[in-house]
Write a protein that holds these residues in place. Structure first.
Motif, PDB file in Angstrom:
ATOM      1  N   THR A 214      -0.436   3.786 -11.568  1.00 22.07           N
ATOM      2  CA  THR A 214      -1.852   4.108 -11.778  1.00 22.07           C
ATOM      3  C   THR A 214      -2.743   3.198 -10.955  1.00 22.07           C
ATOM      4  N   HIS A 215      -2.392   1.905 -10.896  1.00 19.57           N
ATOM      5  CA  HIS A 215      -3.184   0.966 -10.104  1.00 19.57           C
ATOM      6  C   HIS A 215      -3.128   1.323  -8.621  1.00 19.57           C
ATOM      7  N   LEU A 216      -1.952   1.675  -8.115  1.00 20.38           N
ATOM      8  CA  LEU A 216      -1.821   2.026  -6.703  1.00 20.38           C
ATOM      9  C   LEU A 216      -2.710   3.210  -6.338  1.00 20.38           C
TER      10      LEU A 216
ATOM     11  N   MET B 282       0.844  -1.192   0.000  1.00 22.02           N
ATOM     12  CA  MET B 282       0.000   0.000   0.000  1.00 22.02           C
ATOM     13  C   MET B 282       0.883   1.248   0.000  1.00 22.02           C
ATOM     14  N   LEU B 283       0.555   2.178  -0.870  1.00 23.39           N
ATOM     15  CA  LEU B 283       1.308   3.425  -0.967  1.00 23.39           C
ATOM     16  C   LEU B 283       0.872   4.362   0.159  1.00 23.39           C
ATOM     17  N   SER B 284       1.845   4.978   0.845  1.00 22.08           N
ATOM     18  CA  SER B 284       1.510   5.888   1.939  1.00 22.08           C
ATOM     19  C   SER B 284       0.713   7.079   1.414  1.00 22.08           C
ATOM     20  N   GLU B 285      -0.088   7.684   2.296  1.00 20.36           N
ATOM     21  CA  GLU B 285      -0.916   8.814   1.885  1.00 20.36           C
ATOM     22  C   GLU B 285      -0.066   9.967   1.349  1.00 20.36           C
ATOM     23  N   LYS B 286       1.034  10.240   2.014  1.00 17.81           N
ATOM     24  CA  LYS B 286       1.903  11.333   1.573  1.00 17.81           C
ATOM     25  C   LYS B 286       2.443  11.067   0.178  1.00 17.81           C
ATOM     26  N   SER B 287       2.947   9.850  -0.047  1.00 16.61           N
ATOM     27  CA  SER B 287       3.502   9.514  -1.358  1.00 16.61           C
ATOM     28  C   SER B 287       2.409   9.460  -2.419  1.00 16.61           C
ATOM     29  N   ALA B 288       1.231   8.968  -2.034  1.00 19.25           N
ATOM     30  CA  ALA B 288       0.132   8.878  -2.996  1.00 19.25           C
ATOM     31  C   ALA B 288      -0.217  10.258  -3.544  1.00 19.25           C
TER      32      ALA B 288
ATOM     33  N   PRO C   6      -5.920   1.585  -3.912  1.00 16.42           N
ATOM     34  CA  PRO C   6      -4.830   1.648  -2.931  1.00 16.42           C
ATOM     35  C   PRO C   6      -4.711   0.427  -2.022  1.00 16.42           C
ATOM     36  N   ASP C   7      -5.755  -0.373  -1.916  1.00 20.20           N
ATOM     37  CA  ASP C   7      -5.706  -1.523  -1.014  1.00 20.20           C
ATOM     38  C   ASP C   7      -5.377  -2.831  -1.715  1.00 20.20           C
ATOM     39  N   THR C   8      -5.086  -2.780  -3.012  1.00 17.95           N
ATOM     40  CA  THR C   8      -4.787  -4.004  -3.753  1.00 17.95           C
ATOM     41  C   THR C   8      -3.521  -3.816  -4.585  1.00 17.95           C
ATOM     42  N   ARG C   9      -3.056  -4.935  -5.160  1.00 20.78           N
ATOM     43  CA  ARG C   9      -1.922  -4.895  -6.081  1.00 20.78           C
ATOM     44  C   ARG C   9      -2.377  -5.428  -7.433  1.00 20.78           C
TER      45      ARG C   9
END
Length: 398
Positions: free
Chosen positions: A67-69, A1-7, A73-76
């Protein structure tokens, strides 16, 4: 999961990165091969590099993953990751190579985007990279363990037991382990990598589908000679080498079998659609269905230039006839024989049983067309499985 800041940073910078990623990929490979020329000589497909296809693949996979992340955000994107990991495993890619790739990729990003790459932007895209890299590393190490091979050393010497000229441009090589030990098991639809030493000393690698049933003690690959730029693609260094130089009794270095487009064990109806040399994994599936006495309907579809260009055509028909409820339909651009069709694959008159599991292999336009027609006939997208050959493996998730 990508962090909120990085997202948030990735979302804001994805358009700029996406617009420049082709340039980034080109510069990345220049830097990578300048620092590590052996990677181009012995690991990467030189033909794809010369044609620019590998650069497009890197750009596509990174953009698709990011783009998928953001969208989920909760899957790969596991379909894409598994497809790439199987390819990497067939090449013997190791976890130690990922930091090397990261180093040169981020040097290229910084050089292309300049001052736009702030520490915050670099940190966010570094997180994207390692999320993808660590996911691939985990899958690849599991694949190595399952095959009982070591990362970086997936090779075994095999002997060419026989060579069969199927068409003017397709040759089947029947292989047996040189050490006499049992051949490793595989699942219908999987492939192996073949490594050959070319006249300039390069050890180039290509993947070829296994075309026989898993129970056979001999493994068969059918290789189509690639004619290079005249055919609108990269030079076929390995295919031409195999056709011109490899004879019965010669040795070949072959990897353990990999590939995640495999026939599922079920009693469901099956549809196998292929074009050109894409028939080889379909034939493996078809032979397995015949050997196991699959009782549900099986529909076999194939498209080619002419009957004379159709590799393993007689096997295609013979295996279909072995099944209790199976039919085969072939389409050719020219010289179609009685009972076959001329033109592109048209499923309007092809019955598709409810619950059909469909498997496709061939050029991307062919698969897109067949997939669209199957969906129009009511086949759920989740029941249509397909393989993208060449460097654009990320398209398998599209």
């Amino acid at each position: 999961m990508l962090s909120e800041k990085s997202a948030a940073t990735v979302r804001a910078t994805l358009p700029a990165v996406g617009a420049a990623i082709g340039e980034i990929a080109e510069l990345f490979y220049e830097k990578l091969f300048a620092a590590h020329p052996a990677l181009l000589r012995d690991l990467f497909n030189r033909g794809n590099q010369n044609a620019g296809l590998q650069k497009q693949a890197l750009a596509g996979s990174v953009a698709a993953f990011a783009t998928h992340l953001l969208a989920h955000p909760d899957t790969r994107p596991d379909v894409m990751l598994n497809r790439i990991a199987h390819k990497h495993a067939s090449l013997g890619v190791t976890r130690e190579q990922y930091p090397v790739v990261r180093l040169h990729l981020f040097e290229a990003i910084a050089e292309v985007l300049g001052d736009a790459v702030t520490p915050e932007v670099a940190e966010a895209w570094d997180e994207v990279y390692w999320l993808m890299a660590n996911a691939l590393i985990a899958i690849e190490e599991r694949l190595y363990a399952e095959q009982r091979v070591t990362a970086g050393d997936v090779w075994r010497e095999w002997t060419v037991a026989a060579r069969v000229e199927e068409t003017a441009d397709c040759t089947t090589f029947r292989l047996s382990p040189a050490d006499g030990a049992p051949a490793p098991s595989f699942r219908p639809g999987q492939y192996v990598s073949v490594q050959v030493e070319l006249p300039d000393g390069a050890r180039q690698i290509r993947q070829y589908s296994l075309s026989g049933a898993p129970g056979s003690p001999v493994r068969s690959i059918t290789v189509k000679r690639v004619h290079g730029p005249a055919a609108g693609g990269p030079d076929g260094e390995v295919s031409n080498h195999l056709h011109a130089r490899v004879r019965t009794g010669d040795a070949l270095r072959v990897s353990a079998p990999y590939g995640d487009l495999v026939l599922r064990d079920s009693a469901a109806p099956v549809l196998l659609a292929s074009a050109g040399i894409g028939c080889t994994p379909m034939l493996s599936m078809l032979e397995h269905l015949a050997e196991t006495g699959h009782a549900a309907p099986v529909t076999v579809l194939h498209a080619d230039r002419t009957p004379a260009d159709h590799p393993l055509r007689s096997d295609h028909r013979a295996l279909t006839h072995k099944l209790p409820d199976a039919s085969a339909r072939f389409w050719y651009e020219a010289d179609a024989e009685a009972g076959d069709a001329t033109g592109l694959v048209d499923l309007e008159s092809v019955p598709v049983a409810p619950g059909t599991q469909a498997y496709l292999c061939g050029p991307l336009p062919f698969m897109r067309s067949v997939r669209t027609q199957l969906i129009a006939k009511g086949v759920p997208a989740s029941d249509i499985h397909y393989e993208v050959f060449g460097p654009d493996l990320w398209l398998a998730s599209a």
